[in-house]
Design a protein around this motif. Structure first.
Motif, mmCIF file in Angstrom:
data_model
loop_
_atom_site.group_PDB
_atom_site.id
_atom_site.type_symbol
_atom_site.label_atom_id
_atom_site.label_comp_id
_atom_site.label_asym_id
_atom_site.label_seq_id
_atom_site.Cartn_x
_atom_site.Cartn_y
_atom_site.Cartn_z
ATOM 1 N N VAL A 1 0.847 -1.187 0.000
ATOM 2 C CA VAL A 1 0.000 0.000 0.000
ATOM 3 C C VAL A 1 0.887 1.243 0.000
ATOM 4 C CG1 VAL A 1 -1.756 1.308 1.268
ATOM 5 C CG2 VAL A 1 -1.861 -1.196 1.197
ATOM 6 N N ARG A 2 0.570 2.198 -0.833
ATOM 7 C CA ARG A 2 1.373 3.419 -0.927
ATOM 8 C C ARG A 2 1.123 4.317 0.283
ATOM 9 N NH1 ARG A 2 1.081 6.789 -6.376
ATOM 10 N NH2 ARG A 2 2.213 4.913 -7.062
ATOM 11 N N VAL A 3 2.206 4.775 0.903
ATOM 12 C CA VAL A 3 2.130 5.740 1.996
ATOM 13 C C VAL A 3 2.649 7.073 1.465
ATOM 14 C CG1 VAL A 3 2.858 6.336 4.330
ATOM 15 C CG2 VAL A 3 2.462 3.941 3.728
ATOM 16 N N GLU A 4 1.769 8.065 1.396
ATOM 17 C CA GLU A 4 2.145 9.341 0.793
ATOM 18 C C GLU A 4 2.897 10.252 1.755
ATOM 19 O OE1 GLU A 4 -1.378 11.074 -0.854
ATOM 20 O OE2 GLU A 4 -2.002 9.185 -1.798
ATOM 21 N N LYS A 5 2.537 10.189 3.051
ATOM 22 C CA LYS A 5 3.186 11.038 4.052
ATOM 23 C C LYS A 5 3.416 10.261 5.337
ATOM 24 C CE LYS A 5 1.691 15.779 2.909
ATOM 25 N NZ LYS A 5 1.017 16.988 3.478
ATOM 26 N N PHE A 6 4.519 10.581 6.006
ATOM 27 C CA PHE A 6 4.816 10.063 7.348
ATOM 28 C C PHE A 6 5.236 11.283 8.167
ATOM 29 C CE2 PHE A 6 6.452 6.218 9.789
ATOM 30 C CZ PHE A 6 6.634 6.915 10.966
ATOM 31 N N TYR A 7 4.335 11.763 9.025
ATOM 32 C CA TYR A 7 4.570 13.031 9.713
ATOM 33 C C TYR A 7 4.532 12.892 11.231
ATOM 34 C CZ TYR A 7 4.981 16.877 6.406
ATOM 35 O OH TYR A 7 5.447 17.766 5.482
ATOM 36 N N LEU A 8 5.504 13.520 11.873
ATOM 37 C CA LEU A 8 5.437 13.779 13.309
ATOM 38 C C LEU A 8 4.769 15.144 13.472
ATOM 39 C CD1 LEU A 8 6.210 13.236 16.300
ATOM 40 C CD2 LEU A 8 8.382 14.387 15.834
ATOM 41 N N PHE A 9 3.675 15.192 14.233
ATOM 42 C CA PHE A 9 2.832 16.384 14.409
ATOM 43 C C PHE A 9 2.036 16.650 13.118
ATOM 44 C CE2 PHE A 9 6.521 17.977 17.259
ATOM 45 C CZ PHE A 9 6.165 17.095 18.254
ATOM 46 N N PHE A 10 1.026 17.474 13.247
ATOM 47 C CA PHE A 10 0.151 17.776 12.117
ATOM 48 C C PHE A 10 0.633 19.036 11.387
ATOM 49 C CE2 PHE A 10 -2.563 15.245 14.953
ATOM 50 C CZ PHE A 10 -2.902 14.239 14.075
ATOM 51 N N ASP A 11 0.275 19.103 10.118
ATOM 52 C CA ASP A 11 0.814 20.174 9.261
ATOM 53 C C ASP A 11 -0.262 20.898 8.458
ATOM 54 O OD1 ASP A 11 0.282 17.857 7.795
ATOM 55 O OD2 ASP A 11 1.728 18.390 6.249
ATOM 56 N N PRO A 12 -1.325 21.407 9.095
ATOM 57 C CA PRO A 12 -2.306 22.168 8.302
ATOM 58 C C PRO A 12 -1.661 23.431 7.720
ATOM 59 C CG PRO A 12 -2.717 22.431 10.663
ATOM 60 C CD PRO A 12 -1.669 21.378 10.532
#
Length: 459
Positions: A35-46
């Motif tokens: 499965v493709r993972v587009e983002k891996f983020y620590l904390f949110f980024d609005p």
């Protein structure tokens, strides 16, 4: 300020580690099943991010957001907190989450919880290996306990030594002891050298037992001065190490438990002080002490407490009077010991959840400030790892709750699909995600508002 920064650093380190590994659990299973993972983020980024890096020939962008409320992995073909509904309108691609069998999607969703739970058990195991399990047996506390009025109404007396209940023998003074007392039909004690039992109702409120001031039961600690801080009211009055406080403002004191109660009453009076003269009257106290150098000498000292109503002494503690017991474990022995400890922590946390749905329980909810205050004011690796393991268990349990927008909500819908052979509609999933995010946002506001209200003294 230094204490705040130390606690903040520990909190940020622990939460960052837990979030990265939690999201790593989702990431691992997603990659395992293609499965493709587009983002891996620590904390949110609005709207924007603090940092982002996308390796060459990789589908995944790694980054750090600016809203420190957790983290996320954006998985292709899935309705999640990113609310990317445009993607869901496109034809299904073989690399998308929605294209995979239900059992694979289920493993992807429980991956984060699984990692957090196993991480907690591993940390507890390594704590057992590195430091062992150190505690003070309640049965060794020869001076017994100090009980409040509610406990005495049930038949307890000061200096009773707690042994256990019909639910089992007490190991140490802690949350499990309180839980057993709350649910017990019988409490076993030693009084005056004789074993006896006290009938218990079996349905005491754990929250009331802990929150009532003074608490239901505490170890009896004599009001003996451990040390005197220089330049404080106690030092100026001549109080020394080993002196015993017998009374304050004419109120007899037999322990630090009662001293703290008297100080609490002074704080209540101080809250009503209007003028500096009112404050000075509250701060001016008489203290009766028995001198360590000559136990037959008892005198009365007159002094002015600090604005915080501090005497300027450090209190003797449970470590002053009792020797701790340390259970040590070899490397392989530490794993079953750590697993037992972790499961015990989880059981206790789950059993306490029923109090969250009461008015007092809602008031006891804490946000980031309350969690940060659980870390020690000085750097202590033992406490850091113990708190990290505890938070990992909380994160695992909270995320598996069947609330939309949490992993447990997705698991619930996947189980429904596996049982009925029907997928919930995308419209339903979108609305469920909105509702779940609203519930989580409300809980977040309530918890952190409680922190603010406690900080300003309203709660």
């Amino acid at each position: 300020m230094e204490v705040f920064l130390i606690r903040l650093l520990q909190f940020v380190m622990a939460i960052s580690l837990l979030v990265i590994l939690h999201e790593g659990g989702h990431f691992f299973f997603a990659k395992l099943f293609g499965v493709r993972v587009e983002k891996f983020y620590l904390f949110f980024d609005p709207w924007f991010h603090l940092f982002e890096w996308k390796p060459k020939n990789s589908d995944t962008a790694y980054g750090v957001g600016w809203v420190p409320l957790g983290g996320y992995v954006k998985i292709s073909g899935m309705i999640d907190e990113s609310m990317d509904t445009e993607q869901m309108k496109q034809p299904v691609q073989p690399y998308e989450f929605r294209a995979k069998p239900a059992w694979q999607r289920l493993l992807i969703m429980i991956g984060g919880v699984l990692v957090n739970f196993l991480l907690a058990l591993f940390i507890y195991s390594m704590i057992m290996f590195a430091w062992g399990d150190t505690y003070y047996r309640t049965s060794d506390m020869s001076m017994g306990m100090k009980f409040n009025a509610d406990a005495k109404a049930l038949g307890f007396q000061d200096h009773d030594i707690l042994l256990g209940t019909d639910r089992g023998t007490f190991k140490d003074f802690g949350a499990d002891m309180y839980r057993d007392l709350a649910a017990a039909k019988r409490a076993d004690i030693v009084r005056g050298g004789k074993k006896m039992s006290i009938a218990m109702p079996g349905n005491l409120s754990l929250l009331d037992m802990l929150q009532t001031q003074p608490a239901f039961v505490r170890p009896f600690i004599p009001a003996v001065v451990d040390s005197v801080l220089p330049g404080t009211p106690a030092a100026k009055a001549g109080i020394r190490h080993g002196d015993c406080i017998l009374a304050i403002n004419g109120k007899s004191i037999d322990s630090w438990n009662e001293y703290d109660e008297q100080r609490g009453r002074l704080e209540d009076v101080m809250s009503g002080a209007i003028t500096p003269a009112d404050s000075m009257r509250v701060r001016t106290v008489s203290v009766v002490r028995r001198q360590a150098a000559d136990s037959s000498r008892v005198d009365t000292l007159h002094m002015v407490l600090t604005p915080e109503l501090a005497l300027g002494v450090t209190q003797s503690t449970i470590a002053t009077y009792y020797k701790p017991v340390t259970d040590e474990f070899g490397f392989f022995e530490s794993f079953p010991a750590g697993v037992r400890y972790g499961i015990s922590v989880l059981k206790g946390y789950v059993s306490d959840m029923k109090y969250v749905f009461t008015a007092d329980g809602a008031k006891s909810l804490g946000g980031f400030g309350a969690i940060g205050s659980l870390f020690p004011p000085t750097w202590d690796w033992y406490m850091f790892w113990k708190m990290t393991a505890f938070l990992s268990i909380i994160l695992a349990f909270m995320n598996i709750l069947p609330i939309p927008a949490l992993d447990g909500g997705h698991v619930l819908f996947l189980l429904y699909e596996m049982i009925t052979r029907r997928k919930p509609s995308e419209k339903f999933m979108i609305w469920a995600e909105y509702i779940g995010m609203g519930i989580l946002l409300l809980l977040l506001i309530v918890a952190n508002l409680n922190d603010v209200l406690r900080w300003i003294g309203v709660m």
